[in-house]
Write a protein that holds these residues in place. Structure first.
Motif, PDB file in Angstrom:
ATOM      1  N   GLN A 158       3.757   1.637   2.523  1.00 62.20           N
ATOM      2  CA  GLN A 158       2.796   0.569   2.259  1.00 62.20           C
ATOM      3  C   GLN A 158       1.922   0.326   3.486  1.00 62.20           C
ATOM      4  O   GLN A 158       2.406   0.361   4.619  1.00 62.20           O
ATOM      5  N   GLY A 159       0.642   0.083   3.253  1.00 61.74           N
ATOM      6  CA  GLY A 159      -0.247  -0.325   4.331  1.00 61.74           C
ATOM      7  C   GLY A 159      -0.239  -1.828   4.504  1.00 61.74           C
ATOM      8  O   GLY A 159      -0.175  -2.566   3.512  1.00 61.74           O
ATOM      9  N   ASP A 160      -0.323  -2.288   5.749  1.00 62.79           N
ATOM     10  CA  ASP A 160      -0.272  -3.745   5.963  1.00 62.79           C
ATOM     11  C   ASP A 160      -1.619  -4.427   5.723  1.00 62.79           C
ATOM     12  O   ASP A 160      -1.695  -5.663   5.715  1.00 62.79           O
ATOM     13  N   GLN A 161      -2.676  -3.624   5.479  1.00 59.79           N
ATOM     14  CA  GLN A 161      -3.994  -4.200   5.200  1.00 59.79           C
ATOM     15  C   GLN A 161      -4.394  -4.034   3.737  1.00 59.79           C
ATOM     16  O   GLN A 161      -5.566  -4.175   3.391  1.00 59.79           O
ATOM     17  N   ASP A 162      -3.443  -3.746   2.894  1.00 59.82           N
ATOM     18  CA  ASP A 162      -3.708  -3.499   1.472  1.00 59.82           C
ATOM     19  C   ASP A 162      -4.029  -4.814   0.766  1.00 59.82           C
ATOM     20  O   ASP A 162      -3.197  -5.720   0.735  1.00 59.82           O
ATOM     21  N   THR A 163      -5.234  -4.902   0.180  1.00 57.98           N
ATOM     22  CA  THR A 163      -5.610  -6.107  -0.573  1.00 57.98           C
ATOM     23  C   THR A 163      -5.482  -5.900  -2.079  1.00 57.98           C
ATOM     24  O   THR A 163      -5.593  -6.855  -2.848  1.00 57.98           O
ATOM     25  N   VAL A 164      -5.244  -4.656  -2.507  1.00 58.27           N
ATOM     26  CA  VAL A 164      -5.055  -4.358  -3.935  1.00 58.27           C
ATOM     27  C   VAL A 164      -3.601  -4.593  -4.329  1.00 58.27           C
ATOM     28  O   VAL A 164      -3.298  -5.245  -5.331  1.00 58.27           O
ATOM     29  N   VAL A 165      -2.706  -4.034  -3.540  1.00 57.51           N
ATOM     30  CA  VAL A 165      -1.267  -4.277  -3.692  1.00 57.51           C
ATOM     31  C   VAL A 165      -0.800  -4.905  -2.375  1.00 57.51           C
ATOM     32  O   VAL A 165      -0.508  -4.208  -1.415  1.00 57.51           O
ATOM     33  N   PRO A 166      -0.777  -6.230  -2.295  1.00 61.20           N
ATOM     34  CA  PRO A 166      -0.444  -6.886  -1.032  1.00 61.20           C
ATOM     35  C   PRO A 166       0.965  -6.528  -0.541  1.00 61.20           C
ATOM     36  O   PRO A 166       1.897  -6.387  -1.343  1.00 61.20           O
ATOM     37  N   LEU A 167       1.076  -6.387   0.762  1.00 62.76           N
ATOM     38  CA  LEU A 167       2.370  -6.067   1.364  1.00 62.76           C
ATOM     39  C   LEU A 167       3.447  -7.047   0.923  1.00 62.76           C
ATOM     40  O   LEU A 167       4.583  -6.651   0.638  1.00 62.76           O
ATOM     41  N   GLN A 168       3.088  -8.336   0.836  1.00 64.21           N
ATOM     42  CA  GLN A 168       4.099  -9.342   0.474  1.00 64.21           C
ATOM     43  C   GLN A 168       4.696  -9.073  -0.900  1.00 64.21           C
ATOM     44  O   GLN A 168       5.889  -9.311  -1.121  1.00 64.21           O
ATOM     45  N   SER A 169       3.887  -8.562  -1.830  1.00 66.90           N
ATOM     46  CA  SER A 169       4.408  -8.270  -3.172  1.00 66.90           C
ATOM     47  C   SER A 169       5.449  -7.156  -3.116  1.00 66.90           C
ATOM     48  O   SER A 169       6.435  -7.170  -3.864  1.00 66.90           O
ATOM     49  N   ILE A 170       5.229  -6.208  -2.218  1.00 71.42           N
ATOM     50  CA  ILE A 170       6.198  -5.119  -2.039  1.00 71.42           C
ATOM     51  C   ILE A 170       7.487  -5.658  -1.421  1.00 71.42           C
ATOM     52  O   ILE A 170       8.594  -5.331  -1.862  1.00 71.42           O
TER      53      ILE A 170
END
Length: 207
Positions: A158-170
């Motif tokens: 996971q990328g920490d700058q992902d705005t499509v699939v937010p890191l927090q959701s992962i």
């Protein structure tokens, strides 16, 4: 020169456009790769799917890419994830019947990016793969089930700058399962400028 074969697999909603790349040595297993969201230009030609496939080919896996129903030359239409789970099952069964002809079944890798990653989480509960490799899986959107008991090895990137699939959701999905998450700092959803890092992580985990 890659030994690439293109054909159609009969899926539950019609034919599914499929590409198989065969290794130049004894195969270590079969890897089935699922692409991102069909309604947002996702297809097996996506660059993350290319990176996943290249890594598996380099590790001598029979590597399978395909277009979900309604994408490219695949028949049918988008089915909100449920039909796409059936597509993966149909493709995997067909590939096993065609190529897995030895006395001992080949190990199976299920891999996917974004929408395809969440689909593979669902599929894992039925196929129980040797390895499950999920890149920025849309687990919240597709209500992905727990996978901890359904694969021998699980890799989540996971990328920490992902705005499509937010890191927090992962993290919210992985934490109750005590699943580690490999985070690539500075990476957004499509891993611009981080594709080599992504590939290296995959290679380290599918050897």
């Amino acid at each position: 020169m890659l030994n690439e074969q293109r054909f159609f697999v009969t899926g539950p909603a019609g034919k599914l456009e499929t590409v198989v790349i065969l290794p130049d040595d004894v195969p270590h297993g079969i890897a089935v790769v699922a692409h991102p969201h069909p309604l947002y230009h996702g297809s097996m030609d996506n660059k993350i799917i290319y990176i996943l496939a290249r890594a598996f080919i380099e590790q001598q896996y029979i590597t399978v890419k395909f277009n979900f129903r309604g994408v490219g030359e695949s028949e049918g239409s988008y089915a909100e994830g449920k039909g796409e789970i059936e597509d993966v099952l149909a493709v995997t069964q067909s590939i096993r019947e065609r190529y897995d002809t030895g006395s001992t079944p080949l190990p199976l890798i299920l891999a996917g990016f974004s929408f395809g990653g969440a689909v593979q989480a669902h599929v894992a509960q039925q196929l129980r793969p040797h390895k499950l490799i999920l890149v920025a899986p849309a687990v919240e959107r597709l209500q992905a089930p727990p996978v901890i008991d359904y694969a021998e090895h699980i890799l989540i990137i996971q990328g920490d700058q992902d705005t499509v699939v937010p890191l927090q959701s992962i993290l919210d999905w992985a934490t109750p399962q005590t699943l580690p998450v490999t985070i690539i700092p500075g990476a957004e959803h499509f891993f611009h400028g981080k594709l080599n890092v992504l590939k290296d992580i995959i290679l380290q985990n599918c050897a």
